[in-house]
Design a protein around this motif. Structure first.
Motif, PDB file in Angstrom:
ATOM      1  N   ASP A   1     -80.391-103.981 -34.339  1.00  0.00           N
ATOM      2  CA  ASP A   1     -79.435-104.723 -35.164  1.00  0.00           C
ATOM      3  C   ASP A   1     -79.865-106.171 -35.392  1.00  0.00           C
ATOM      4  O   ASP A   1     -79.891-106.643 -36.535  1.00  0.00           O
ATOM      5  CB  ASP A   1     -78.040-104.668 -34.542  1.00  0.00           C
ATOM      6  CG  ASP A   1     -77.366-103.323 -34.764  1.00  0.00           C
ATOM      7  OD1 ASP A   1     -78.028-102.409 -35.289  1.00  0.00           O
ATOM      8  OD2 ASP A   1     -76.186-103.182 -34.414  1.00  0.00           O
ATOM      9  N   PRO A   2     -80.198-106.946 -34.331  1.00  0.00           N
ATOM     10  CA  PRO A   2     -80.681-108.314 -34.586  1.00  0.00           C
ATOM     11  C   PRO A   2     -81.967-108.342 -35.409  1.00  0.00           C
ATOM     12  O   PRO A   2     -82.158-109.257 -36.229  1.00  0.00           O
ATOM     13  CB  PRO A   2     -80.921-108.869 -33.175  1.00  0.00           C
ATOM     14  CG  PRO A   2     -80.030-108.065 -32.291  1.00  0.00           C
ATOM     15  CD  PRO A   2     -80.031-106.688 -32.891  1.00  0.00           C
ATOM     16  N   ALA A   3     -82.844-107.353 -35.202  1.00  0.00           N
ATOM     17  CA  ALA A   3     -84.078-107.314 -35.992  1.00  0.00           C
ATOM     18  C   ALA A   3     -83.768-107.134 -37.472  1.00  0.00           C
ATOM     19  O   ALA A   3     -84.385-107.767 -38.334  1.00  0.00           O
ATOM     20  CB  ALA A   3     -84.991-106.190 -35.494  1.00  0.00           C
ATOM     21  N   VAL A   4     -82.792-106.289 -37.774  1.00  0.00           N
ATOM     22  CA  VAL A   4     -82.380-106.100 -39.163  1.00  0.00           C
ATOM     23  C   VAL A   4     -81.802-107.399 -39.724  1.00  0.00           C
ATOM     24  O   VAL A   4     -82.092-107.795 -40.865  1.00  0.00           O
ATOM     25  CB  VAL A   4     -81.360-104.957 -39.266  1.00  0.00           C
ATOM     26  CG1 VAL A   4     -80.735-104.906 -40.652  1.00  0.00           C
ATOM     27  CG2 VAL A   4     -82.024-103.626 -38.944  1.00  0.00           C
ATOM     28  N   GLY A   5     -80.963-108.074 -38.942  1.00  0.00           N
ATOM     29  CA  GLY A   5     -80.384-109.331 -39.395  1.00  0.00           C
ATOM     30  C   GLY A   5     -81.425-110.385 -39.697  1.00  0.00           C
ATOM     31  O   GLY A   5     -81.354-111.085 -40.720  1.00  0.00           O
ATOM     32  N   ILE A   6     -82.419-110.516 -38.834  1.00  0.00           N
ATOM     33  CA  ILE A   6     -83.493-111.490 -39.061  1.00  0.00           C
ATOM     34  C   ILE A   6     -84.299-111.105 -40.293  1.00  0.00           C
ATOM     35  O   ILE A   6     -84.704-111.967 -41.089  1.00  0.00           O
ATOM     36  CB  ILE A   6     -84.382-111.575 -37.806  1.00  0.00           C
ATOM     37  CG1 ILE A   6     -83.590-112.202 -36.648  1.00  0.00           C
ATOM     38  CG2 ILE A   6     -85.645-112.390 -38.092  1.00  0.00           C
ATOM     39  CD1 ILE A   6     -84.300-112.137 -35.319  1.00  0.00           C
TER      40      ILE A   6
ATOM     41  N   ALA B   1     -84.111-114.684 -51.918  1.00  0.00           N
ATOM     42  CA  ALA B   1     -82.740-114.723 -52.435  1.00  0.00           C
ATOM     43  C   ALA B   1     -82.547-113.662 -53.508  1.00  0.00           C
ATOM     44  O   ALA B   1     -83.406-113.446 -54.368  1.00  0.00           O
ATOM     45  CB  ALA B   1     -82.436-116.106 -52.994  1.00  0.00           C
ATOM     46  N   GLY B   2     -81.401-113.002 -53.471  1.00  0.00           N
ATOM     47  CA  GLY B   2     -81.087-111.967 -54.436  1.00  0.00           C
ATOM     48  C   GLY B   2     -81.554-110.591 -54.038  1.00  0.00           C
ATOM     49  O   GLY B   2     -81.138-109.592 -54.631  1.00  0.00           O
ATOM     50  N   ARG B   3     -82.399-110.500 -53.015  1.00  0.00           N
ATOM     51  CA  ARG B   3     -82.913-109.196 -52.549  1.00  0.00           C
ATOM     52  C   ARG B   3     -82.949-109.166 -51.023  1.00  0.00           C
ATOM     53  O   ARG B   3     -83.921-108.697 -50.424  1.00  0.00           O
ATOM     54  CB  ARG B   3     -84.309-108.945 -53.117  1.00  0.00           C
ATOM     55  CG  ARG B   3     -84.345-108.736 -54.625  1.00  0.00           C
ATOM     56  CD  ARG B   3     -85.757-108.571 -55.116  1.00  0.00           C
ATOM     57  NE  ARG B   3     -86.561-109.766 -54.806  1.00  0.00           N
ATOM     58  CZ  ARG B   3     -87.871-109.862 -55.029  1.00  0.00           C
ATOM     59  NH1 ARG B   3     -88.523-108.851 -55.558  1.00  0.00           N
ATOM     60  NH2 ARG B   3     -88.529-110.969 -54.720  1.00  0.00           N
ATOM     61  N   GLN B   4     -81.887-109.642 -50.408  1.00  0.00           N
ATOM     62  CA  GLN B   4     -81.879-109.724 -48.953  1.00  0.00           C
ATOM     63  C   GLN B   4     -81.345-108.454 -48.298  1.00  0.00           C
ATOM     64  O   GLN B   4     -81.989-107.915 -47.396  1.00  0.00           O
ATOM     65  CB  GLN B   4     -81.043-110.936 -48.512  1.00  0.00           C
ATOM     66  CG  GLN B   4     -81.694-112.272 -48.864  1.00  0.00           C
ATOM     67  CD  GLN B   4     -80.875-113.448 -48.351  1.00  0.00           C
ATOM     68  OE1 GLN B   4     -80.166-114.096 -49.102  1.00  0.00           O
ATOM     69  NE2 GLN B   4     -80.981-113.718 -47.069  1.00  0.00           N
ATOM     70  N   ALA B   5     -80.196-107.995 -48.711  1.00  0.00           N
ATOM     71  CA  ALA B   5     -79.547-106.874 -48.032  1.00  0.00           C
ATOM     72  C   ALA B   5     -79.580-105.569 -48.820  1.00  0.00           C
ATOM     73  O   ALA B   5     -79.666-104.485 -48.235  1.00  0.00           O
ATOM     74  CB  ALA B   5     -78.093-107.243 -47.711  1.00  0.00           C
TER      75      ALA B   5
ATOM     76  N   ALA C   1     -73.506-108.031 -44.413  1.00  0.00           N
ATOM     77  CA  ALA C   1     -74.036-109.291 -44.930  1.00  0.00           C
ATOM     78  C   ALA C   1     -73.676-109.509 -46.382  1.00  0.00           C
ATOM     79  O   ALA C   1     -73.612-110.654 -46.852  1.00  0.00           O
ATOM     80  CB  ALA C   1     -75.553-109.327 -44.749  1.00  0.00           C
ATOM     81  N   MET C   2     -73.414-108.436 -47.124  1.00  0.00           N
ATOM     82  CA  MET C   2     -73.056-108.568 -48.533  1.00  0.00           C
ATOM     83  C   MET C   2     -71.755-109.344 -48.715  1.00  0.00           C
ATOM     84  O   MET C   2     -71.527-109.947 -49.762  1.00  0.00           O
ATOM     85  CB  MET C   2     -72.916-107.186 -49.168  1.00  0.00           C
ATOM     86  CG  MET C   2     -74.215-106.413 -49.286  1.00  0.00           C
ATOM     87  SD  MET C   2     -75.340-107.156 -50.464  1.00  0.00           S
ATOM     88  CE  MET C   2     -74.438-106.884 -51.992  1.00  0.00           C
ATOM     89  N   THR C   3     -70.882-109.368 -47.704  1.00  0.00           N
ATOM     90  CA  THR C   3     -69.650-110.151 -47.798  1.00  0.00           C
ATOM     91  C   THR C   3     -69.953-111.614 -48.052  1.00  0.00           C
ATOM     92  O   THR C   3     -69.230-112.294 -48.788  1.00  0.00           O
ATOM     93  CB  THR C   3     -68.827-110.004 -46.505  1.00  0.00           C
ATOM     94  OG1 THR C   3     -68.638-108.623 -46.205  1.00  0.00           O
ATOM     95  CG2 THR C   3     -67.472-110.681 -46.650  1.00  0.00           C
TER      96      THR C   3
ATOM     97  N   THR D   1     -78.652-118.100 -41.227  1.00  0.00           N
ATOM     98  CA  THR D   1     -78.471-116.970 -40.319  1.00  0.00           C
ATOM     99  C   THR D   1     -77.381-116.016 -40.776  1.00  0.00           C
ATOM    100  O   THR D   1     -76.695-115.423 -39.948  1.00  0.00           O
ATOM    101  CB  THR D   1     -78.135-117.481 -38.903  1.00  0.00           C
ATOM    102  OG1 THR D   1     -76.944-118.282 -38.975  1.00  0.00           O
ATOM    103  CG2 THR D   1     -79.265-118.308 -38.337  1.00  0.00           C
ATOM    104  N   VAL D   2     -77.205-115.847 -42.078  1.00  0.00           N
ATOM    105  CA  VAL D   2     -76.175-114.927 -42.566  1.00  0.00           C
ATOM    106  C   VAL D   2     -76.435-113.518 -42.045  1.00  0.00           C
ATOM    107  O   VAL D   2     -75.544-112.861 -41.504  1.00  0.00           O
ATOM    108  CB  VAL D   2     -76.136-114.945 -44.102  1.00  0.00           C
ATOM    109  CG1 VAL D   2     -75.302-113.782 -44.620  1.00  0.00           C
ATOM    110  CG2 VAL D   2     -75.574-116.270 -44.611  1.00  0.00           C
ATOM    111  N   GLY D   3     -77.648-113.024 -42.210  1.00  0.00           N
ATOM    112  CA  GLY D   3     -77.970-111.678 -41.749  1.00  0.00           C
ATOM    113  C   GLY D   3     -77.847-111.533 -40.249  1.00  0.00           C
ATOM    114  O   GLY D   3     -77.269-110.565 -39.750  1.00  0.00           O
ATOM    115  N   LEU D   4     -78.389-112.489 -39.503  1.00  0.00           N
ATOM    116  CA  LEU D   4     -78.338-112.425 -38.047  1.00  0.00           C
ATOM    117  C   LEU D   4     -76.905-112.513 -37.552  1.00  0.00           C
ATOM    118  O   LEU D   4     -76.525-111.826 -36.601  1.00  0.00           O
ATOM    119  CB  LEU D   4     -79.180-113.553 -37.448  1.00  0.00           C
ATOM    120  CG  LEU D   4     -79.277-113.590 -35.921  1.00  0.00           C
ATOM    121  CD1 LEU D   4     -79.913-112.310 -35.394  1.00  0.00           C
ATOM    122  CD2 LEU D   4     -80.069-114.813 -35.458  1.00  0.00           C
TER     123      LEU D   4
END
Length: 465
Positions: free
Chosen positions: A81-86, A93-97, A152-154, A377-380
């Motif tokens: 999970d943290p690896a995915v967030g990082i 930008a625009g292609r993160q999640a 993270a899309m929120t 750190t939005v994803g993390l």
């Protein structure tokens, strides 16, 4: 803002990258976003309400083994999970999640079908336990990947407070509909598909569930768009983690959510046992009670936005959390009757429904409230928050299994001892009540009161069309 921003020394915060091209957020995108959490909550609801029941009553695994299995499965998610967030934070930008959400749907739904595949009773219990553990571990990893990207899309769809509250409300409505579907359809569909054989019924039912969930997750991957640029510069992992942990608002909110999730795990996990062995009613009554909770959560979600506009998001969450704990505590001291439990669970669902949208809105806002860590750190942040919730689920499941084992629960038995019934009832109502009251105390103590005028201004935009 609910918390004061923490500023780093000059020169520590790099310039933001250009924003992706803006596009209007329409009703279709808001609804599609909610459909995603409907899919996730169908799976989450099945795991929360029927996983322990499935492994102990259908697969006939010892409760101690089930508790160990839940804890062992979480070890993999603590890394992934943290690896995915990082990974999300380091993407352009625009292609993160979205790429991760789109790519993870098919593996996820395949593992959904496999995880609830009963192994033959003729196999040694150790072999069945190992097989169940491997399947559940794989499902947890796949769930973490796609759910972290979705969460993270929120923060990435919109930076506006009003739109985030609407997205969170849509998300909670979808989640509630997913829970309602699980509560009213699971056991009747299992019995119908298996013609009374629940081993066969669960296997066929989960194939249907996997197809439905896949379609629901496709909707946000197709219709939702990332519009918020984050400072995904060349920060080290250590700097990202340190910046996030310095965000006191995120840290405290995550702690409160962990306590409530732990309480919910006890309540939903023990519900079927309480209905069968304490109330002496049928398994289908448990489904109706789950449906009642889901319906009232839906009503609460509709009340959340106007209440937040009037009183502010933090006070609404604090009051709703304390009220939920109080309702469960009153139900525990009253006689154990179906009518009492039904009313208590309805009020509990109403309180949870009010809290859920403001909770996820607060979580998105507290990342913005930190001038350094939030934009990096939005994803993390979403990954660790999701990990904490899932840890609470597995810890709660393990603790519940321990309570049931210590109380003397005998898997598959038609009747249980008075000592076992007392343990089941305490795990069903008393433990969740205490945990919700503790969470409310944390919120009451640490969250600043939001200015009602600011709350009205942040939620008074016209609905999307």
């Amino acid at each position: 803002m609910l918390w004061r921003a923490r500023h780093d020394p000059a020169g520590m915060m790099p310039a933001r990258p250009p924003m992706p091209p803006a596009s209007r957020i329409g009703l279709a995108e808001v609804v599609a976003f909610g459909a995603g959490d409907m899919g996730f909550n169908i799976i989450w609801g099945l795991m929360l309400s029927y996983l322990a029941y499935f492994y102990t009553e259908i697969c006939l695994l010892p409760v101690q083994m089930v508790g160990f299995m839940l804890m062992a499965a979480r070890a993999a998610s603590l890394v992934t999970d943290p690896a995915v967030g990082i990974w999300i934070d380091r993407r352009p930008a625009g292609r993160q999640a979205l790429p991760l959400l789109r790519g993870g749907i098919v593996p996820f739904i395949v593992l959904v079908a496999l995880a609830f595949l009963p192994l033959p009773h003729g196999w040694p219990v150790v072999v069945r336990g190992i097989g169940a553990t491997i399947g559940y571990m794989a499902l947890c990893v796949a769930y973490g990947v796609v759910n972290t990207a979705y969460g993270a899309m929120t923060s990435l769809i919109s930076a506006g407070h009003d739109m985030r509250l609407r997205l969170a409300t849509s998300r909670m409505v979808g989640a509630t509909l997913g829970s309602l579907l699980v509560s009213i359809a699971t056991l009747p569909m299992v019995d119908w598909l298996g013609h009374g054989d629940r081993q066969v019924g669960f296997a066929l039912f989960m194939v249907v569930v996997a197809c439905v969930v896949g379609g629901l997750l496709w909707l946000p991957s197709r219709f939702c768009h990332e519009r918020v640029a984050t400072d995904s510069g060349d920060m080290t992992v250590r700097a990202r983690v340190a910046g996030l942990l310095a965000n006191r608002g995120w840290r405290r909110l995550t702690g409160a959510m962990l306590l409530t999730m732990l309480g919910s795990t006890f309540l939903f996990g023990a519900l079927v046992y309480d209905v069968r062995y304490v109330l002496h009613d049928s398994d289908h009554m448990a489904g109706w009670l789950l449906g009642t909770i889901s319906l009232m959560v839906l009503v609460g979600c509709g009340m959340s936005l106007p209440l937040a506009a009037r009183w502010g998001t933090a006070p609404v969450m604090r009051g709703g959390t304390l009220a939920a704990g109080g309702v469960l505590l009153v139900a525990y001291v009253l006689p154990a009757r179906v009518e009492v439990i039904g009313v208590a669970l309805a009020l509990f669902g109403l309180c949870v429904g009010i809290c859920n949208p403001v909770c996820f809105t607060l979580l998105a806002h507290c990342m913005d409230g930190d001038g350094f860590s939030g934009t990096h750190t939005v994803g993390l942040a979403w990954a660790l928050n999701s990990t904490a919730s899932k840890m609470a689920f597995d810890i709660g499941g393990s603790l519940l299994a321990g309570v049931l084992a210590v109380s003397g629960l005998v898997g598959g038995a038609r009747m249980q001892s008075l000592h076992a019934q007392a343990g089941i009832h305490a795990g069903f109502l008393l433990v969740p009540a205490v945990l919700y009251l503790l969470a409310g105390g944390v919120v009451l103590r640490y969250f600043a009161r939001q200015n009602p005028v600011e709350a009205v201004n942040s939620t008074a935009s016209p609905p999307p069309t």
